[in-house]
Design a protein around this motif. Sequence first.
Motif, PDB file in Angstrom:
ATOM      1  N   GLU A 252     -14.439  -9.440  -8.703  1.00 35.62           N
ATOM      2  CA  GLU A 252     -14.731  -9.960 -10.035  1.00 35.62           C
ATOM      3  C   GLU A 252     -13.559 -10.728 -10.643  1.00 35.62           C
ATOM      4  O   GLU A 252     -13.735 -11.550 -11.529  1.00 35.62           O
ATOM      5  N   VAL A 253     -12.334 -10.430 -10.201  1.00 37.80           N
ATOM      6  CA  VAL A 253     -11.155 -11.013 -10.845  1.00 37.80           C
ATOM      7  C   VAL A 253     -10.261 -11.822  -9.906  1.00 37.80           C
ATOM      8  O   VAL A 253      -9.312 -12.455 -10.352  1.00 37.80           O
ATOM      9  N   HIS A 254     -10.550 -11.794  -8.633  1.00 40.88           N
ATOM     10  CA  HIS A 254      -9.655 -12.375  -7.631  1.00 40.88           C
ATOM     11  C   HIS A 254      -9.210 -13.800  -7.976  1.00 40.88           C
ATOM     12  O   HIS A 254      -8.013 -14.094  -7.984  1.00 40.88           O
ATOM     13  N   TYR A 255     -10.126 -14.671  -8.246  1.00 42.85           N
ATOM     14  CA  TYR A 255      -9.762 -16.074  -8.468  1.00 42.85           C
ATOM     15  C   TYR A 255      -9.012 -16.284  -9.777  1.00 42.85           C
ATOM     16  O   TYR A 255      -8.261 -17.253  -9.904  1.00 42.85           O
ATOM     17  N   ASP A 256      -9.182 -15.391 -10.723  1.00 42.44           N
ATOM     18  CA  ASP A 256      -8.480 -15.516 -12.001  1.00 42.44           C
ATOM     19  C   ASP A 256      -7.121 -14.817 -11.998  1.00 42.44           C
ATOM     20  O   ASP A 256      -6.207 -15.255 -12.703  1.00 42.44           O
ATOM     21  N   ASN A 257      -6.978 -13.733 -11.228  1.00 41.82           N
ATOM     22  CA  ASN A 257      -5.805 -12.873 -11.385  1.00 41.82           C
ATOM     23  C   ASN A 257      -4.860 -12.782 -10.192  1.00 41.82           C
ATOM     24  O   ASN A 257      -3.711 -12.391 -10.362  1.00 41.82           O
ATOM     25  N   PHE A 258      -5.313 -13.092  -8.994  1.00 41.98           N
ATOM     26  CA  PHE A 258      -4.478 -12.853  -7.818  1.00 41.98           C
ATOM     27  C   PHE A 258      -3.177 -13.659  -7.859  1.00 41.98           C
ATOM     28  O   PHE A 258      -2.116 -13.150  -7.495  1.00 41.98           O
ATOM     29  N   ASP A 259      -3.226 -14.890  -8.308  1.00 41.10           N
ATOM     30  CA  ASP A 259      -2.000 -15.691  -8.389  1.00 41.10           C
ATOM     31  C   ASP A 259      -0.977 -15.061  -9.331  1.00 41.10           C
ATOM     32  O   ASP A 259       0.231 -15.158  -9.095  1.00 41.10           O
TER      33      ASP A 259
ATOM     34  N   ILE B 206       0.853 -12.420  -7.388  1.00 42.47           N
ATOM     35  CA  ILE B 206       1.828 -13.058  -6.503  1.00 42.47           C
ATOM     36  C   ILE B 206       3.078 -13.443  -7.298  1.00 42.47           C
ATOM     37  O   ILE B 206       4.209 -13.177  -6.867  1.00 42.47           O
ATOM     38  N   GLN B 207       2.894 -14.026  -8.455  1.00 40.93           N
ATOM     39  CA  GLN B 207       4.036 -14.411  -9.293  1.00 40.93           C
ATOM     40  C   GLN B 207       4.862 -13.199  -9.691  1.00 40.93           C
ATOM     41  O   GLN B 207       6.102 -13.240  -9.628  1.00 40.93           O
ATOM     42  N   ARG B 208       4.199 -12.129 -10.108  1.00 48.80           N
ATOM     43  CA  ARG B 208       4.925 -10.908 -10.496  1.00 48.80           C
ATOM     44  C   ARG B 208       5.717 -10.355  -9.326  1.00 48.80           C
ATOM     45  O   ARG B 208       6.866  -9.945  -9.478  1.00 48.80           O
TER      46      ARG B 208
ATOM     47  N   ARG C  36       6.880 -11.902  -6.668  1.00 51.92           N
ATOM     48  CA  ARG C  36       7.975 -12.774  -6.245  1.00 51.92           C
ATOM     49  C   ARG C  36       9.086 -12.868  -7.276  1.00 51.92           C
ATOM     50  O   ARG C  36      10.222 -13.208  -6.940  1.00 51.92           O
ATOM     51  N   LEU C  37       8.790 -12.549  -8.532  1.00 55.60           N
ATOM     52  CA  LEU C  37       9.835 -12.487  -9.551  1.00 55.60           C
ATOM     53  C   LEU C  37      10.820 -11.358  -9.266  1.00 55.60           C
ATOM     54  O   LEU C  37      11.994 -11.465  -9.561  1.00 55.60           O
ATOM     55  N   ALA C  38      10.297 -10.268  -8.739  1.00 60.28           N
ATOM     56  CA  ALA C  38      11.121  -9.093  -8.422  1.00 60.28           C
ATOM     57  C   ALA C  38      11.950  -8.663  -9.632  1.00 60.28           C
ATOM     58  O   ALA C  38      13.134  -8.371  -9.518  1.00 60.28           O
ATOM     59  N   ASP C  39      11.308  -8.643 -10.790  1.00 59.53           N
ATOM     60  CA  ASP C  39      11.968  -8.254 -12.036  1.00 59.53           C
ATOM     61  C   ASP C  39      12.272  -6.759 -11.999  1.00 59.53           C
ATOM     62  O   ASP C  39      11.354  -5.940 -11.929  1.00 59.53           O
ATOM     63  N   PRO C  40      13.549  -6.366 -12.039  1.00 62.00           N
ATOM     64  CA  PRO C  40      13.890  -4.946 -11.963  1.00 62.00           C
ATOM     65  C   PRO C  40      13.336  -4.122 -13.131  1.00 62.00           C
ATOM     66  O   PRO C  40      13.196  -2.910 -13.016  1.00 62.00           O
ATOM     67  N   SER C  41      12.996  -4.772 -14.232  1.00 55.56           N
ATOM     68  CA  SER C  41      12.440  -4.031 -15.368  1.00 55.56           C
ATOM     69  C   SER C  41      10.917  -3.842 -15.247  1.00 55.56           C
ATOM     70  O   SER C  41      10.325  -3.139 -16.059  1.00 55.56           O
ATOM     71  N   ASP C  42      10.302  -4.451 -14.233  1.00 53.20           N
ATOM     72  CA  ASP C  42       8.851  -4.330 -14.021  1.00 53.20           C
ATOM     73  C   ASP C  42       8.569  -3.093 -13.165  1.00 53.20           C
ATOM     74  O   ASP C  42       8.365  -3.174 -11.955  1.00 53.20           O
ATOM     75  N   GLU C  43       8.574  -1.939 -13.831  1.00 52.98           N
ATOM     76  CA  GLU C  43       8.396  -0.669 -13.119  1.00 52.98           C
ATOM     77  C   GLU C  43       7.042  -0.570 -12.432  1.00 52.98           C
ATOM     78  O   GLU C  43       6.922   0.029 -11.368  1.00 52.98           O
ATOM     79  N   GLY C  44       6.012  -1.161 -13.020  1.00 49.60           N
ATOM     80  CA  GLY C  44       4.686  -1.127 -12.411  1.00 49.60           C
ATOM     81  C   GLY C  44       4.672  -1.817 -11.061  1.00 49.60           C
ATOM     82  O   GLY C  44       4.119  -1.298 -10.090  1.00 49.60           O
ATOM     83  N   MET C  45       5.311  -2.984 -10.971  1.00 46.16           N
ATOM     84  CA  MET C  45       5.357  -3.692  -9.694  1.00 46.16           C
ATOM     85  C   MET C  45       6.209  -2.949  -8.677  1.00 46.16           C
ATOM     86  O   MET C  45       5.891  -2.926  -7.491  1.00 46.16           O
ATOM     87  N   ALA C  46       7.278  -2.323  -9.141  1.00 43.95           N
ATOM     88  CA  ALA C  46       8.117  -1.545  -8.220  1.00 43.95           C
ATOM     89  C   ALA C  46       7.314  -0.376  -7.647  1.00 43.95           C
ATOM     90  O   ALA C  46       7.379  -0.096  -6.445  1.00 43.95           O
ATOM     91  N   THR C  47       6.541   0.286  -8.489  1.00 42.51           N
ATOM     92  CA  THR C  47       5.695   1.388  -8.027  1.00 42.51           C
ATOM     93  C   THR C  47       4.625   0.879  -7.082  1.00 42.51           C
ATOM     94  O   THR C  47       4.372   1.469  -6.025  1.00 42.51           O
TER      95      THR C  47
ATOM     96  N   GLU D  58       1.539 -11.961   1.725  1.00 44.63           N
ATOM     97  CA  GLU D  58       1.271 -12.874   0.601  1.00 44.63           C
ATOM     98  C   GLU D  58       2.233 -12.641  -0.560  1.00 44.63           C
ATOM     99  O   GLU D  58       2.689 -13.591  -1.191  1.00 44.63           O
ATOM    100  N   LEU D  59       2.543 -11.383  -0.835  1.00 46.90           N
ATOM    101  CA  LEU D  59       3.368 -11.041  -1.992  1.00 46.90           C
ATOM    102  C   LEU D  59       4.859 -11.111  -1.710  1.00 46.90           C
ATOM    103  O   LEU D  59       5.648 -11.476  -2.584  1.00 46.90           O
ATOM    104  N   TYR D  60       5.249 -10.725  -0.504  1.00 46.28           N
ATOM    105  CA  TYR D  60       6.669 -10.615  -0.151  1.00 46.28           C
ATOM    106  C   TYR D  60       6.927 -11.349   1.172  1.00 46.28           C
ATOM    107  O   TYR D  60       7.288 -10.733   2.180  1.00 46.28           O
TER     108      TYR D  60
END
Length: 118
Positions: free
Chosen positions: A30-37, A40-42, A44-55, A98-100
Amino acid sequence: MPLIERYWLDDQSVPFGTLLRYLEKYYSAEVHYDNFDFLIQRARLADPSDEGMATFKNEVARVLRGDREGLHPQAIRTAAEYDDWADDEEFLAWLWHELYPDEPVPSRPERGAGKSPA
């Protein structure tokens, strides 16, 4: 149509809950075409404060290494609604790439690795 009930939506503490919620939020049909990119951006940013992405990254790596304790066998397929892959490991290996893209895909340790011959 889900294969199992989406138990991870009601209980934030379930094993691999972040992985499952992110697959639903960023990848499912339902969301792939709207949200997947955005995922990918999140990643590849590898933001150390983005705990959700780290998890999320940690949980993907754990499954790829064979740690599925507490994860229903149909949970990933249900959350992601993938059809193009044979199993979770194949799907998650593709997703990792795709992500890393600059990181090797985590894999299960080889049997007997680190043990000396008897």
